[in-house]
Design a protein around this motif. Structure first.
Motif, short mmCIF file in Angstrom:
data_model
loop_
_atom_site.label_atom_id
_atom_site.label_comp_id
_atom_site.label_asym_id
_atom_site.label_seq_id
_atom_site.Cartn_x
_atom_site.Cartn_y
_atom_site.Cartn_z
N VAL A 1 34.35 37.51 40.05
CA VAL A 1 34.75 38.80 38.94
C VAL A 1 36.12 38.97 39.07
N ALA A 2 36.94 38.05 38.66
CA ALA A 2 38.42 38.68 38.16
C ALA A 2 39.17 37.95 37.59
N ASP A 3 40.00 38.53 37.26
CA ASP A 3 41.57 38.10 36.50
C ASP A 3 42.54 37.04 37.39
N VAL A 4 42.35 36.15 36.71
CA VAL A 4 43.73 34.96 37.58
C VAL A 4 45.03 35.13 37.27
N ASP A 5 45.29 35.93 37.99
CA ASP A 5 46.80 36.00 38.47
C ASP A 5 47.27 35.51 39.49
N PRO A 6 49.40 35.76 39.67
CA PRO A 6 50.02 35.14 40.86
C PRO A 6 49.59 35.27 42.41
N THR A 7 48.01 36.38 42.60
CA THR A 7 48.06 36.76 43.44
C THR A 7 46.57 35.80 44.76
N ASN A 8 46.06 35.50 43.43
CA ASN A 8 44.86 34.71 43.83
C ASN A 8 44.17 33.16 43.66
N ILE A 9 45.48 32.85 42.50
CA ILE A 9 45.61 31.26 41.69
C ILE A 9 44.69 30.32 43.29
N SER B 1 52.62 39.37 32.57
CA SER B 1 52.31 40.35 32.73
C SER B 1 50.89 41.02 33.18
N HIS B 2 50.98 42.19 33.39
CA HIS B 2 49.78 42.27 34.41
C HIS B 2 48.99 43.18 32.94
N THR B 3 49.38 43.04 31.58
CA THR B 3 48.15 43.74 30.69
C THR B 3 48.23 42.59 30.07
N ALA B 4 46.76 42.97 28.76
CA ALA B 4 46.94 41.68 27.75
C ALA B 4 45.71 42.05 26.78
N ILE B 5 45.97 42.01 25.49
CA ILE B 5 45.74 42.66 24.51
C ILE B 5 44.66 41.41 24.34
N LEU B 6 42.90 42.78 24.14
CA LEU B 6 41.87 41.16 24.24
C LEU B 6 41.44 40.11 22.76
N CYS B 7 41.29 39.60 22.51
CA CYS B 7 41.31 38.92 21.10
C CYS B 7 39.95 39.75 21.02
N GLY B 8 40.28 39.60 19.21
CA GLY B 8 39.16 40.20 19.02
C GLY B 8 38.26 41.59 18.97
N ARG B 9 39.31 42.33 20.11
CA ARG B 9 38.08 43.13 20.54
C ARG B 9 38.64 44.62 20.94
N GLN C 1 43.15 44.75 28.27
CA GLN C 1 42.87 44.53 29.77
C GLN C 1 44.15 44.94 30.24
N LEU C 2 44.00 46.25 31.60
CA LEU C 2 45.11 46.63 32.87
C LEU C 2 44.54 45.57 34.39
N SER C 3 45.33 45.40 34.81
CA SER C 3 45.37 45.38 36.14
C SER C 3 46.31 45.77 36.75
N PHE C 4 45.94 45.69 37.98
CA PHE C 4 47.22 46.34 39.38
C PHE C 4 46.22 45.34 40.35
N PRO C 5 47.23 44.21 40.30
CA PRO C 5 47.32 43.81 41.47
C PRO C 5 47.58 44.31 42.97
N GLY C 6 47.17 44.34 44.38
CA GLY C 6 47.63 44.80 45.63
C GLY C 6 47.02 46.49 45.63
N ARG C 7 45.92 46.60 44.20
CA ARG C 7 45.59 47.97 44.29
C ARG C 7 44.33 48.58 45.64
N SER C 8 43.91 49.01 45.85
CA SER C 8 43.49 49.54 47.28
C SER C 8 41.80 49.21 45.76
N ALA C 9 40.31 48.50 46.33
CA ALA C 9 39.39 48.96 45.64
C ALA C 9 38.84 50.32 44.98
N ILE C 10 38.42 50.78 44.48
CA ILE C 10 37.86 51.47 44.15
C ILE C 10 36.04 51.63 44.08
#
Length: 351
Positions: free
Chosen positions: A113-121, A270-278, A282-291
């Motif tokens: 469960v993750a947003d695929v981005d440059p830090t994890n691909i 970017s680290h944001t995305a407007i979700l299709c049909g929704r 979505q807001l993403s924060f690569p490197g942020r500590s766990a909540i």
């Protein structure tokens, strides 16, 4: 009873018997499938059909990655899920793994469960023999293209809108890459979305099956059978176009020729995305500590209606619906304005 030297393929021969009778697969091709590892990025409409097909075909190690959770409107076209999954508030990757494990308990399924981005691909691609696109946005596809070309991993692109869909198989170093054909992603707002154009489940089934079929060729060792055309279906108009790509690779492609990977380096996208049909962002924060989700649940319960499972917290606050994941990523429903979504996040979750 099995023994230490039992042949796994013999034990599973009844499961894959019809597939192995197809001569290009055969016993040897099935062995290769059982030993293969594939990555499906996105497990929504396209991805759920792809993952379902590959699991049933016996791809031995299947990694599925998706950033989203289930909603009722998904059931029209996302074949792995049902109303119970929606009611449980499950992330798509988890619900998909649960269903696939019941379909084929003999393969290894890794749900992320993750947003695929440059830090994890690159980590997600570790050990993978084929990458299959189940996404719905060009930023992620350009990232996948960068990573696949850099790591020399074949990948299959697919996309659908309305009743039209297209697919393209990319073999780094042999065929044009995505940037050969599309040097830049379309500017935001210039292309239709499923909000404006809608989408039919039938075109999803066609394109996802085409993608899965290309993946099976790759994983079973049949590179000679891979499509070398860009294939476009329009099911409503009953048309099929196949564009030959033999001369479509420019001599100066920034990705596959000059080896420039700006999306992989995090310089593009970017680290944001407007979700299709929704009606959501979505807001993403690569490197942020766990909540800590339990603490967040308590905090949000003071201002809205809140529910939590081990994967996410949901909160209905006024006209907004917030879904927050442990890595801090959030989907803010009730707006398509990125600035507004960021303000809602800062107000209720924090900076």
């Amino acid at each position: 009873m099995t023994t230490a030297d039992s042949n796994p393929l013999d034990l599973q021969s009844s499961r894959y018997a019809r597939q192995m009778r197809y001569p290009p697969i055969g016993v040897e091709g099935q062995r290769k499938l059982l030993a293969a590892r594939a990555l499906v990025v996105g497990c929504g409409a396209l991805g759920s059909v792809i993952a379902n097909t590959l699991a049933r075909a016996g791809v031995g190690k299947l990694r599925i990655v998706d950033r989203d959770f289930l909603e009722l409107n998904n059931l029209q076209r996302q074949v792995l899920y049902d109303e119970d999954d929606v009611a449980a508030g499950l992330p798509k990757a988890i619900a998909a793994k649960n269903r696939l494990a019941r379909i084929n308990s003999t393969i290894e399924i890794d749900a992320v469960v993750a947003d695929v981005d440059p830090t994890n691909i690159e980590r997600l691609l570790d050990g993978v023999s084929c990458l299959i696109d189940g996404t719905d946005n060009f930023e992620t596809r350009f990232l996948l293209n960068d990573a696949a070309v850099k790591l020399d991993i074949p990948w299959v692109y697919g996309g659908c809108l309305g009743a039209e869909g297209q697919s393209l198989t990319i073999l780094p170093g042999q065929t044009p890459c995505l940037r050969c054909l599309m040097p830049e992603p379309p500017p935001p707002g210039t292309t239709p979305t499923c909000d404006s154009a809608g989408i039919l489940a039938t075109i999803i089934a066609v394109i996802a099956s085409l993608e899965a079929n290309e993946a099976l060729k790759i994983l079973s060792g049949h590179a000679e059978a891979i499509s070398r055309t860009w294939t476009i279906f329009d099911l409503w108009d009953n048309t099929v176009r196949q564009i030959k790509l033999d001369s479509a690779r420019p001599p100066d492609c920034p990705c596959c020729v000059r080896r420039e990977f700006p999306w992989l380096a995090g310089e593009r996208g970017s680290h944001t995305a407007i979700l299709c049909g929704r009606n959501a962002v979505q807001l993403s924060f690569p490197g942020r500590s766990a909540i800590p989700l339990d603490q967040l649940e308590t905090k949000l319960a003071a201002v809205g209606q809140v529910s939590r499972n081990k994967y996410l917290v949901r909160a209905a606050i006024g006209s907004y619906n917030l879904t927050i994941f442990p890595d801090g990523r959030a989907v803010i429903g009730g707006t398509e304005d990125i600035a507004e979504a960021k303000s809602v996040y800062a107000k209720y979750v924090g900076n």
